[in-house]
Design a protein around this motif. Sequence first.
Motif, PDB file in Angstrom:
ATOM      1  N   LEU A 133       0.834  -1.198   0.000  1.00  0.00           N
ATOM      2  CA  LEU A 133       0.000   0.000   0.000  1.00  0.00           C
ATOM      3  C   LEU A 133       0.873   1.253   0.000  1.00  0.00           C
ATOM      4  O   LEU A 133       0.663   2.166  -0.808  1.00  0.00           O
ATOM      5  CB  LEU A 133      -0.928   0.005   1.221  1.00  0.00           C
ATOM      6  N   PHE A 134       1.890   1.283   0.863  1.00  0.00           N
ATOM      7  CA  PHE A 134       2.783   2.444   0.904  1.00  0.00           C
ATOM      8  C   PHE A 134       3.560   2.598  -0.394  1.00  0.00           C
ATOM      9  O   PHE A 134       3.675   3.692  -0.939  1.00  0.00           O
ATOM     10  CB  PHE A 134       3.767   2.333   2.082  1.00  0.00           C
ATOM     11  N   VAL A 135       4.084   1.497  -0.907  1.00  0.00           N
ATOM     12  CA  VAL A 135       4.895   1.558  -2.118  1.00  0.00           C
ATOM     13  C   VAL A 135       4.053   1.969  -3.315  1.00  0.00           C
ATOM     14  O   VAL A 135       4.400   2.888  -4.053  1.00  0.00           O
ATOM     15  CB  VAL A 135       5.590   0.197  -2.371  1.00  0.00           C
ATOM     16  N   ALA A 136       2.932   1.290  -3.523  1.00  0.00           N
ATOM     17  CA  ALA A 136       2.098   1.577  -4.684  1.00  0.00           C
ATOM     18  C   ALA A 136       1.480   2.962  -4.591  1.00  0.00           C
ATOM     19  O   ALA A 136       1.451   3.704  -5.572  1.00  0.00           O
ATOM     20  CB  ALA A 136       1.015   0.509  -4.833  1.00  0.00           C
ATOM     21  N   PHE A 137       0.987   3.315  -3.419  1.00  0.00           N
ATOM     22  CA  PHE A 137       0.366   4.637  -3.283  1.00  0.00           C
ATOM     23  C   PHE A 137       1.395   5.734  -3.491  1.00  0.00           C
ATOM     24  O   PHE A 137       1.116   6.735  -4.153  1.00  0.00           O
ATOM     25  CB  PHE A 137      -0.302   4.786  -1.911  1.00  0.00           C
ATOM     26  N   GLY A 138       2.595   5.524  -2.958  1.00  0.00           N
ATOM     27  CA  GLY A 138       3.648   6.523  -3.169  1.00  0.00           C
ATOM     28  C   GLY A 138       3.956   6.703  -4.640  1.00  0.00           C
ATOM     29  O   GLY A 138       4.070   7.821  -5.142  1.00  0.00           O
ATOM     30  N   ALA A 139       4.073   5.596  -5.357  1.00  0.00           N
ATOM     31  CA  ALA A 139       4.352   5.687  -6.797  1.00  0.00           C
ATOM     32  C   ALA A 139       3.172   6.283  -7.546  1.00  0.00           C
ATOM     33  O   ALA A 139       3.352   7.107  -8.447  1.00  0.00           O
ATOM     34  CB  ALA A 139       4.683   4.308  -7.355  1.00  0.00           C
ATOM     35  N   LEU A 140       1.964   5.885  -7.165  1.00  0.00           N
ATOM     36  CA  LEU A 140       0.785   6.380  -7.876  1.00  0.00           C
ATOM     37  C   LEU A 140       0.572   7.877  -7.692  1.00  0.00           C
ATOM     38  O   LEU A 140      -0.027   8.519  -8.539  1.00  0.00           O
ATOM     39  CB  LEU A 140      -0.466   5.630  -7.412  1.00  0.00           C
ATOM     40  N   VAL A 141       1.035   8.423  -6.605  1.00  0.00           N
ATOM     41  CA  VAL A 141       0.881   9.860  -6.384  1.00  0.00           C
ATOM     42  C   VAL A 141       2.121  10.618  -6.855  1.00  0.00           C
ATOM     43  O   VAL A 141       2.010  11.654  -7.510  1.00  0.00           O
ATOM     44  CB  VAL A 141       0.595  10.147  -4.886  1.00  0.00           C
ATOM     45  N   LEU A 142       3.293  10.091  -6.565  1.00  0.00           N
ATOM     46  CA  LEU A 142       4.523  10.822  -6.865  1.00  0.00           C
ATOM     47  C   LEU A 142       4.821  10.900  -8.360  1.00  0.00           C
ATOM     48  O   LEU A 142       5.200  11.957  -8.861  1.00  0.00           O
ATOM     49  CB  LEU A 142       5.699  10.186  -6.124  1.00  0.00           C
ATOM     50  N   VAL A 143       4.655   9.816  -9.094  1.00  0.00           N
ATOM     51  CA  VAL A 143       4.963   9.838 -10.528  1.00  0.00           C
ATOM     52  C   VAL A 143       4.118  10.874 -11.265  1.00  0.00           C
ATOM     53  O   VAL A 143       4.663  11.684 -12.023  1.00  0.00           O
ATOM     54  CB  VAL A 143       4.846   8.428 -11.157  1.00  0.00           C
ATOM     55  N   PRO A 144       2.801  10.911 -11.071  1.00  0.00           N
ATOM     56  CA  PRO A 144       2.028  11.964 -11.750  1.00  0.00           C
ATOM     57  C   PRO A 144       2.438  13.371 -11.318  1.00  0.00           C
ATOM     58  O   PRO A 144       2.484  14.287 -12.154  1.00  0.00           O
ATOM     59  CB  PRO A 144       0.576  11.679 -11.357  1.00  0.00           C
ATOM     60  N   LEU A 145       2.739  13.554 -10.046  1.00  0.00           N
ATOM     61  CA  LEU A 145       3.157  14.880  -9.590  1.00  0.00           C
ATOM     62  C   LEU A 145       4.477  15.289 -10.225  1.00  0.00           C
ATOM     63  O   LEU A 145       4.669  16.449 -10.584  1.00  0.00           O
ATOM     64  CB  LEU A 145       3.268  14.920  -8.066  1.00  0.00           C
ATOM     65  N   LEU A 146       5.405  14.338 -10.377  1.00  0.00           N
ATOM     66  CA  LEU A 146       6.691  14.646 -10.998  1.00  0.00           C
ATOM     67  C   LEU A 146       6.559  14.955 -12.489  1.00  0.00           C
ATOM     68  O   LEU A 146       7.371  15.685 -13.047  1.00  0.00           O
ATOM     69  CB  LEU A 146       7.664  13.478 -10.826  1.00  0.00           C
ATOM     70  N   ALA A 152      10.162   9.296 -20.019  1.00  0.00           N
ATOM     71  CA  ALA A 152       9.344   9.236 -21.235  1.00  0.00           C
ATOM     72  C   ALA A 152       8.127  10.142 -21.131  1.00  0.00           C
ATOM     73  O   ALA A 152       7.766  10.835 -22.093  1.00  0.00           O
ATOM     74  CB  ALA A 152       8.915   7.791 -21.489  1.00  0.00           C
ATOM     75  N   ILE A 153       7.485  10.169 -19.963  1.00  0.00           N
ATOM     76  CA  ILE A 153       6.313  11.029 -19.781  1.00  0.00           C
ATOM     77  C   ILE A 153       6.727  12.492 -19.841  1.00  0.00           C
ATOM     78  O   ILE A 153       6.064  13.307 -20.499  1.00  0.00           O
ATOM     79  CB  ILE A 153       5.596  10.710 -18.449  1.00  0.00           C
ATOM     80  N   THR A 154       7.807  12.833 -19.179  1.00  0.00           N
ATOM     81  CA  THR A 154       8.284  14.224 -19.188  1.00  0.00           C
ATOM     82  C   THR A 154       8.598  14.673 -20.613  1.00  0.00           C
ATOM     83  O   THR A 154       8.198  15.758 -21.036  1.00  0.00           O
ATOM     84  CB  THR A 154       9.527  14.363 -18.295  1.00  0.00           C
ATOM     85  N   CYS A 155       9.288  13.832 -21.355  1.00  0.00           N
ATOM     86  CA  CYS A 155       9.613  14.142 -22.749  1.00  0.00           C
ATOM     87  C   CYS A 155       8.344  14.214 -23.590  1.00  0.00           C
ATOM     88  O   CYS A 155       8.195  15.110 -24.429  1.00  0.00           O
ATOM     89  CB  CYS A 155      10.562  13.085 -23.304  1.00  0.00           C
ATOM     90  N   GLY A 156       7.424  13.281 -23.376  1.00  0.00           N
ATOM     91  CA  GLY A 156       6.162  13.268 -24.127  1.00  0.00           C
ATOM     92  C   GLY A 156       5.323  14.500 -23.880  1.00  0.00           C
ATOM     93  O   GLY A 156       4.764  15.082 -24.812  1.00  0.00           O
ATOM     94  N   VAL A 157       5.226  14.921 -22.625  1.00  0.00           N
ATOM     95  CA  VAL A 157       4.453  16.127 -22.304  1.00  0.00           C
ATOM     96  C   VAL A 157       5.082  17.342 -22.969  1.00  0.00           C
ATOM     97  O   VAL A 157       4.383  18.197 -23.520  1.00  0.00           O
ATOM     98  CB  VAL A 157       4.335  16.321 -20.771  1.00  0.00           C
ATOM     99  N   ALA A 158       6.418  17.420 -22.953  1.00  0.00           N
ATOM    100  CA  ALA A 158       7.097  18.557 -23.581  1.00  0.00           C
ATOM    101  C   ALA A 158       6.925  18.546 -25.097  1.00  0.00           C
ATOM    102  O   ALA A 158       6.762  19.603 -25.715  1.00  0.00           O
ATOM    103  CB  ALA A 158       8.582  18.542 -23.224  1.00  0.00           C
ATOM    104  N   ALA A 159       6.955  17.362 -25.709  1.00  0.00           N
ATOM    105  CA  ALA A 159       6.894  17.274 -27.172  1.00  0.00           C
ATOM    106  C   ALA A 159       5.465  17.287 -27.719  1.00  0.00           C
ATOM    107  O   ALA A 159       5.190  17.956 -28.709  1.00  0.00           O
ATOM    108  CB  ALA A 159       7.617  16.011 -27.639  1.00  0.00           C
ATOM    109  N   TRP A 160       4.552  16.549 -27.092  1.00  0.00           N
ATOM    110  CA  TRP A 160       3.216  16.382 -27.648  1.00  0.00           C
ATOM    111  C   TRP A 160       2.099  16.856 -26.731  1.00  0.00           C
ATOM    112  O   TRP A 160       0.926  16.733 -27.086  1.00  0.00           O
ATOM    113  CB  TRP A 160       2.973  14.914 -28.001  1.00  0.00           C
ATOM    114  N   GLY A 161       2.429  17.327 -25.546  1.00  0.00           N
ATOM    115  CA  GLY A 161       1.407  17.786 -24.610  1.00  0.00           C
ATOM    116  C   GLY A 161       0.810  16.629 -23.833  1.00  0.00           C
ATOM    117  O   GLY A 161       1.124  15.463 -24.069  1.00  0.00           O
ATOM    118  N   VAL A 162      -0.075  16.977 -22.913  1.00  0.00           N
ATOM    119  CA  VAL A 162      -0.690  15.968 -22.053  1.00  0.00           C
ATOM    120  C   VAL A 162      -1.570  14.998 -22.856  1.00  0.00           C
ATOM    121  O   VAL A 162      -1.483  13.785 -22.659  1.00  0.00           O
ATOM    122  CB  VAL A 162      -1.475  16.628 -20.894  1.00  0.00           C
ATOM    123  N   PRO A 163      -2.431  15.478 -23.789  1.00  0.00           N
ATOM    124  CA  PRO A 163      -3.283  14.516 -24.517  1.00  0.00           C
ATOM    125  C   PRO A 163      -2.476  13.464 -25.295  1.00  0.00           C
ATOM    126  O   PRO A 163      -2.802  12.279 -25.257  1.00  0.00           O
ATOM    127  CB  PRO A 163      -4.094  15.393 -25.470  1.00  0.00           C
TER     128      PRO A 163
END
Length: 172
Positions: free
Chosen positions: A20-33, A73-84
Motif C-alpha cells: 500500500l505504501f509503495v504503490a500509493f507513493g508511486a501512484l501519487v509521486l509519478v504523476p506529480l513529478l 518518457a512522460i516528461t519528454c512526451g508532455v514537452a513534445a506532444w502535450g498531455v493529450p
Amino acid sequence: MDAGDVFAGFKTLFQGVQILFVAFGALVLVPLLTGLDPGVALCTAGIGTLIFQAVTGMKVPVFLASSFAFVPAITCGVAAWGVPGTLCGLAASGLLYVALSFVVRVFGSGVVTRLFPPVVVGPVICVIGLSLAPSAVGMALGRSGGLQVVPAETALFIAGIYLSTLFPAALS
C-alpha cells in the motif's frame, strides 16, 4: 489457531501495508513529478489491476501502479506532444499490459519469466533505482525542484517511518 497461523496472518497484513505504501507513493509521486493528475493515475491503476487479474485468473499476484521507469518518457512526451498525446501513449502501454495478460492466460505465468528472466530484470531495476537515488535523498531531506519545501527534520522523520515499514519486509 496456533502461533504459526497468527504469525503468517501478521506477515500477510504487514506485506499488504507495505505494498500500500509503495504503490500509493508511486501512484501519487509519478504523476506529480510529470505534471499529470494523480487522481487519474489512482483510478486507472485500480481499473487496470482489476482487468489484469480477471484476465489472468489471478495467476500473477501484482498491483499495476505507476512506474518510475516512465518518468523520463512522460516528461519528454508532455514537452513534445502535450498531455493529450502523452496520455494516448500511456493508454497504448496499458493495452500492451492487457495483451500480456491474455498471453499469461493462454500460456501460463511461466512465459513472463521466460521472456523477462531475473538476470535481465534485476539489472534494469537496479539502474532505475540508482538513477533515482539522488532524487530520493533530496526528497527525504525535504527538497523538491531545488527548493526546501518541508523542514529537513520533519522530512527525515517521515522518511524514517516510511523506511521502517520497508526494512522488516525485505528481510522476510
